[in-house]
Design a protein around this motif. Structure first.
Motif, PDB file in Angstrom:
ATOM      1  N   GLN A  79       0.828  -1.205   0.000  1.00  0.00           N
ATOM      2  CA  GLN A  79       0.000   0.000   0.000  1.00  0.00           C
ATOM      3  C   GLN A  79       0.863   1.257   0.000  1.00  0.00           C
ATOM      4  OE1 GLN A  79      -3.305   0.006  -0.549  1.00  0.00           O
ATOM      5  NE2 GLN A  79      -3.005  -2.210  -0.771  1.00  0.00           N
ATOM      6  N   LYS A  80       1.951   1.199   0.740  1.00  0.00           N
ATOM      7  CA  LYS A  80       2.879   2.334   0.805  1.00  0.00           C
ATOM      8  C   LYS A  80       3.520   2.561  -0.563  1.00  0.00           C
ATOM      9  CE  LYS A  80       6.475   3.963   4.021  1.00  0.00           C
ATOM     10  NZ  LYS A  80       7.288   3.531   5.193  1.00  0.00           N
ATOM     11  N   ILE A  81       3.914   1.471  -1.207  1.00  0.00           N
ATOM     12  CA  ILE A  81       4.511   1.565  -2.538  1.00  0.00           C
ATOM     13  C   ILE A  81       3.514   2.150  -3.535  1.00  0.00           C
ATOM     14  CG2 ILE A  81       5.281   0.157  -4.501  1.00  0.00           C
ATOM     15  CD1 ILE A  81       6.711  -1.650  -2.475  1.00  0.00           C
ATOM     16  N   LEU A  82       2.265   1.725  -3.454  1.00  0.00           N
ATOM     17  CA  LEU A  82       1.242   2.262  -4.349  1.00  0.00           C
ATOM     18  C   LEU A  82       1.058   3.768  -4.136  1.00  0.00           C
ATOM     19  CD1 LEU A  82      -1.457  -0.566  -4.197  1.00  0.00           C
ATOM     20  CD2 LEU A  82      -0.004   0.020  -6.147  1.00  0.00           C
ATOM     21  N   GLN A  83       1.148   4.217  -2.889  1.00  0.00           N
ATOM     22  CA  GLN A  83       1.048   5.647  -2.605  1.00  0.00           C
ATOM     23  C   GLN A  83       2.193   6.411  -3.251  1.00  0.00           C
ATOM     24  OE1 GLN A  83       0.340   5.079   1.915  1.00  0.00           O
ATOM     25  NE2 GLN A  83      -0.473   7.109   1.470  1.00  0.00           N
ATOM     26  N   VAL A  84       3.399   5.856  -3.140  1.00  0.00           N
ATOM     27  CA  VAL A  84       4.566   6.496  -3.744  1.00  0.00           C
ATOM     28  C   VAL A  84       4.414   6.527  -5.264  1.00  0.00           C
ATOM     29  CG1 VAL A  84       7.070   6.332  -4.102  1.00  0.00           C
ATOM     30  CG2 VAL A  84       6.097   5.880  -1.836  1.00  0.00           C
ATOM     31  N   ALA A  85       3.963   5.414  -5.845  1.00  0.00           N
ATOM     32  CA  ALA A  85       3.788   5.339  -7.301  1.00  0.00           C
ATOM     33  C   ALA A  85       2.764   6.357  -7.799  1.00  0.00           C
ATOM     34  CB  ALA A  85       3.370   3.926  -7.693  1.00  0.00           C
ATOM     35  N   SER A  86       1.758   6.629  -6.986  1.00  0.00           N
ATOM     36  CA  SER A  86       0.711   7.582  -7.392  1.00  0.00           C
ATOM     37  C   SER A  86       1.246   9.004  -7.515  1.00  0.00           C
ATOM     38  CB  SER A  86      -0.450   7.552  -6.388  1.00  0.00           C
ATOM     39  OG  SER A  86      -0.085   8.157  -5.150  1.00  0.00           O
ATOM     40  N   LEU A  87       2.432   9.255  -6.947  1.00  0.00           N
ATOM     41  CA  LEU A  87       3.025  10.596  -6.991  1.00  0.00           C
ATOM     42  C   LEU A  87       3.813  10.841  -8.282  1.00  0.00           C
ATOM     43  CD1 LEU A  87       4.223  10.754  -3.269  1.00  0.00           C
ATOM     44  CD2 LEU A  87       2.234  11.891  -4.268  1.00  0.00           C
ATOM     45  N   GLY A  88       4.025   9.773  -9.072  1.00  0.00           N
ATOM     46  CA  GLY A  88       4.702   9.991 -10.349  1.00  0.00           C
ATOM     47  C   GLY A  88       5.659   8.919 -10.838  1.00  0.00           C
ATOM     48  N   PRO A  89       6.438   8.281  -9.969  1.00  0.00           N
ATOM     49  CA  PRO A  89       7.432   7.318 -10.455  1.00  0.00           C
ATOM     50  C   PRO A  89       6.812   6.144 -11.211  1.00  0.00           C
ATOM     51  CG  PRO A  89       7.865   7.904  -8.174  1.00  0.00           C
ATOM     52  CD  PRO A  89       6.522   8.468  -8.506  1.00  0.00           C
ATOM     53  N   LYS A  90       7.480   5.725 -12.290  1.00  0.00           N
ATOM     54  CA  LYS A  90       7.018   4.577 -13.069  1.00  0.00           C
ATOM     55  C   LYS A  90       7.403   3.267 -12.386  1.00  0.00           C
ATOM     56  CE  LYS A  90       7.705   7.131 -17.408  1.00  0.00           C
ATOM     57  NZ  LYS A  90       8.428   8.278 -16.812  1.00  0.00           N
ATOM     58  N   LEU A  91       8.467   3.308 -11.595  1.00  0.00           N
ATOM     59  CA  LEU A  91       8.961   2.122 -10.916  1.00  0.00           C
ATOM     60  C   LEU A  91       9.323   2.503  -9.483  1.00  0.00           C
ATOM     61  CD1 LEU A  91      10.001  -0.827 -10.930  1.00  0.00           C
ATOM     62  CD2 LEU A  91      12.126   0.020 -11.938  1.00  0.00           C
ATOM     63  N   VAL A  92       8.830   1.736  -8.523  1.00  0.00           N
ATOM     64  CA  VAL A  92       9.108   1.988  -7.107  1.00  0.00           C
ATOM     65  C   VAL A  92       9.718   0.724  -6.506  1.00  0.00           C
ATOM     66  CG1 VAL A  92       8.170   2.660  -4.863  1.00  0.00           C
ATOM     67  CG2 VAL A  92       7.159   3.582  -6.973  1.00  0.00           C
ATOM     68  N   VAL A  93      10.822   0.909  -5.782  1.00  0.00           N
ATOM     69  CA  VAL A  93      11.516  -0.226  -5.183  1.00  0.00           C
ATOM     70  C   VAL A  93      11.724   0.046  -3.694  1.00  0.00           C
ATOM     71  CG1 VAL A  93      13.543  -1.731  -5.277  1.00  0.00           C
ATOM     72  CG2 VAL A  93      12.749  -0.573  -7.361  1.00  0.00           C
ATOM     73  N   ALA A  94      11.285  -0.885  -2.865  1.00  0.00           N
ATOM     74  CA  ALA A  94      11.488  -0.781  -1.423  1.00  0.00           C
ATOM     75  C   ALA A  94      12.487  -1.838  -0.989  1.00  0.00           C
ATOM     76  CB  ALA A  94      10.167  -0.981  -0.681  1.00  0.00           C
ATOM     77  N   THR A  95      13.538  -1.423  -0.293  1.00  0.00           N
ATOM     78  CA  THR A  95      14.489  -2.375   0.266  1.00  0.00           C
ATOM     79  C   THR A  95      14.052  -2.705   1.689  1.00  0.00           C
ATOM     80  OG1 THR A  95      15.937  -0.531   0.915  1.00  0.00           O
ATOM     81  CG2 THR A  95      16.406  -1.632  -1.179  1.00  0.00           C
ATOM     82  N   ARG A  96      14.218  -3.990   2.066  1.00  0.00           N
ATOM     83  CA  ARG A  96      13.631  -4.474   3.314  1.00  0.00           C
ATOM     84  C   ARG A  96      14.639  -5.150   4.239  1.00  0.00           C
ATOM     85  NH1 ARG A  96       8.639  -8.076   2.339  1.00  0.00           N
ATOM     86  NH2 ARG A  96       7.988  -7.096   4.306  1.00  0.00           N
ATOM     87  N   GLY A  97      15.911  -4.800   4.114  1.00  0.00           N
ATOM     88  CA  GLY A  97      16.917  -5.428   4.963  1.00  0.00           C
ATOM     89  C   GLY A  97      17.016  -6.917   4.679  1.00  0.00           C
ATOM     90  N   ILE A  98      16.983  -7.723   5.719  1.00  0.00           N
ATOM     91  CA  ILE A  98      17.126  -9.173   5.546  1.00  0.00           C
ATOM     92  C   ILE A  98      15.927  -9.802   4.843  1.00  0.00           C
ATOM     93  CG2 ILE A  98      18.628  -9.393   7.554  1.00  0.00           C
ATOM     94  CD1 ILE A  98      16.229 -10.491   9.100  1.00  0.00           C
ATOM     95  N   LYS A  99      14.839  -9.032   4.663  1.00  0.00           N
ATOM     96  CA  LYS A  99      13.662  -9.554   3.960  1.00  0.00           C
ATOM     97  C   LYS A  99      13.732  -9.298   2.456  1.00  0.00           C
ATOM     98  CE  LYS A  99      11.084  -7.362   7.024  1.00  0.00           C
ATOM     99  NZ  LYS A  99       9.927  -6.818   7.777  1.00  0.00           N
ATOM    100  N   GLY A 100      14.832  -8.760   1.983  1.00  0.00           N
ATOM    101  CA  GLY A 100      15.010  -8.569   0.550  1.00  0.00           C
ATOM    102  C   GLY A 100      14.444  -7.265   0.033  1.00  0.00           C
ATOM    103  N   SER A 101      13.752  -7.320  -1.100  1.00  0.00           N
ATOM    104  CA  SER A 101      13.220  -6.102  -1.711  1.00  0.00           C
ATOM    105  C   SER A 101      11.880  -6.402  -2.388  1.00  0.00           C
ATOM    106  CB  SER A 101      14.206  -5.528  -2.733  1.00  0.00           C
ATOM    107  OG  SER A 101      14.532  -6.490  -3.725  1.00  0.00           O
ATOM    108  N   LEU A 102      11.124  -5.332  -2.585  1.00  0.00           N
ATOM    109  CA  LEU A 102       9.805  -5.425  -3.215  1.00  0.00           C
ATOM    110  C   LEU A 102       9.697  -4.281  -4.214  1.00  0.00           C
ATOM    111  CD1 LEU A 102       6.976  -6.826  -3.219  1.00  0.00           C
ATOM    112  CD2 LEU A 102       6.293  -5.161  -1.459  1.00  0.00           C
ATOM    113  N   ALA A 103       9.324  -4.592  -5.452  1.00  0.00           N
ATOM    114  CA  ALA A 103       9.243  -3.577  -6.500  1.00  0.00           C
ATOM    115  C   ALA A 103       7.869  -3.585  -7.154  1.00  0.00           C
ATOM    116  CB  ALA A 103      10.324  -3.827  -7.552  1.00  0.00           C
ATOM    117  N   TYR A 104       7.521  -2.436  -7.735  1.00  0.00           N
ATOM    118  CA  TYR A 104       6.230  -2.285  -8.426  1.00  0.00           C
ATOM    119  C   TYR A 104       6.445  -1.412  -9.657  1.00  0.00           C
ATOM    120  CZ  TYR A 104       1.401  -0.799  -9.289  1.00  0.00           C
ATOM    121  OH  TYR A 104       0.176  -0.540  -9.862  1.00  0.00           O
TER     122      TYR A 104
END
Length: 220
Positions: A135-160
């Motif tokens: 949900q946080k990534i979707l909020q960031v994407a709504s502001l303009g970026p075509k690609l959003v990537v969240a790094t999660r420490g030992i849990k890896g990463s999540l991209a949209y």
């Protein structure tokens, strides 16, 4: 005990290090005063951030020549404390892709100014569960970026990418110091992105790059 830092020398060290790696430093601004410095402690391999001394970064600005120089490149990369958010629109209008690192503050006022002119946004969040993070990534994407990537420490990463979410784990290694992990992930990711690799391949390259950095002490 009082520790005295020669922060002017730090700036010289960074310029020399960049030159040794073949990086063009002709547009590095050298101002009279102290180099920006963040106090960091290492506790069980994890970096704990302390005070930030902005130094001459408080006076940083770009002129037309700087912007023209930046626009000769394939990609412009900046971050929350880069003090260039006010110039990104000019760069983006010239069809230069922009990547922006929001650190752990994607909704900071600086990030909010930068994100409408950003193609790839990065931020760190190793606390949220996956659904909240999506949900946080979707909020960031709504502001303009075509690609959003969240790094999660030992849990890896999540991209949209505007259509689908992508998960990637970590590359296991012996951790010496987590300092620079996020920056190294971004560097590895963007290098592969410029090579037109898939999002999964970019995430894998980011994870591999971060694993190299955190395997030894110090960000260099």
């Amino acid at each position: 005990m009082t520790i005295v830092y020669n922060m002017v020398v730090y700036g010289e060290l960074m310029i020399c290090a960049l030159q040794e790696k073949g990086v063009d430093t002709s547009h590095v601004q050298v101002l009279s005063g102290n180099t920006a410095l963040t106090h960091v402690c290492r506790v069980d391999g994890e970096r704990i951030f302390g005070d930030y001394e902005e130094g001459v970064m408080a006076e940083f600005s770009l002129n037309k020549e700087d912007i023209d120089f930046m626009c000769t490149h394939d990609l412009v990369v900046s971050a929350l404390w880069g003090r260039v958010e006010g110039y990104l629109q000019q760069i983006h209008q010239r069809s230069i892709p922009i990547a922006f690192d929001c650190a752990d503050r994607p909704f900071d006022k600086v990030s909010l100014e930068a994100l409408p002119h950003t193609d790839i946004a990065f931020f760190a969040d190793d606390v949220s569960d996956e659904e909240s993070l999506r949900q946080k990534i979707l909020q960031v994407a709504s502001l303009g970026p075509k690609l959003v990537v969240a790094t999660r420490g030992i849990k890896g990463s999540l991209a949209y990418d505007g259509q689908a979410f992508y998960n990637y784990g970590i590359v296991k290694c012996d951790v010496g110091d987590t300092m620079g992990a996020g920056d190294s992930f971004i560097a590895g990711f963007l290098t592969s992105w410029l090579q037109k690799k898939s999002i999964k391949e970019c995430m894998a390259a980011g994870a591999a790059s971060a694993a190299v950095t955190i395997s030894y002490c110090g960000a260099w």
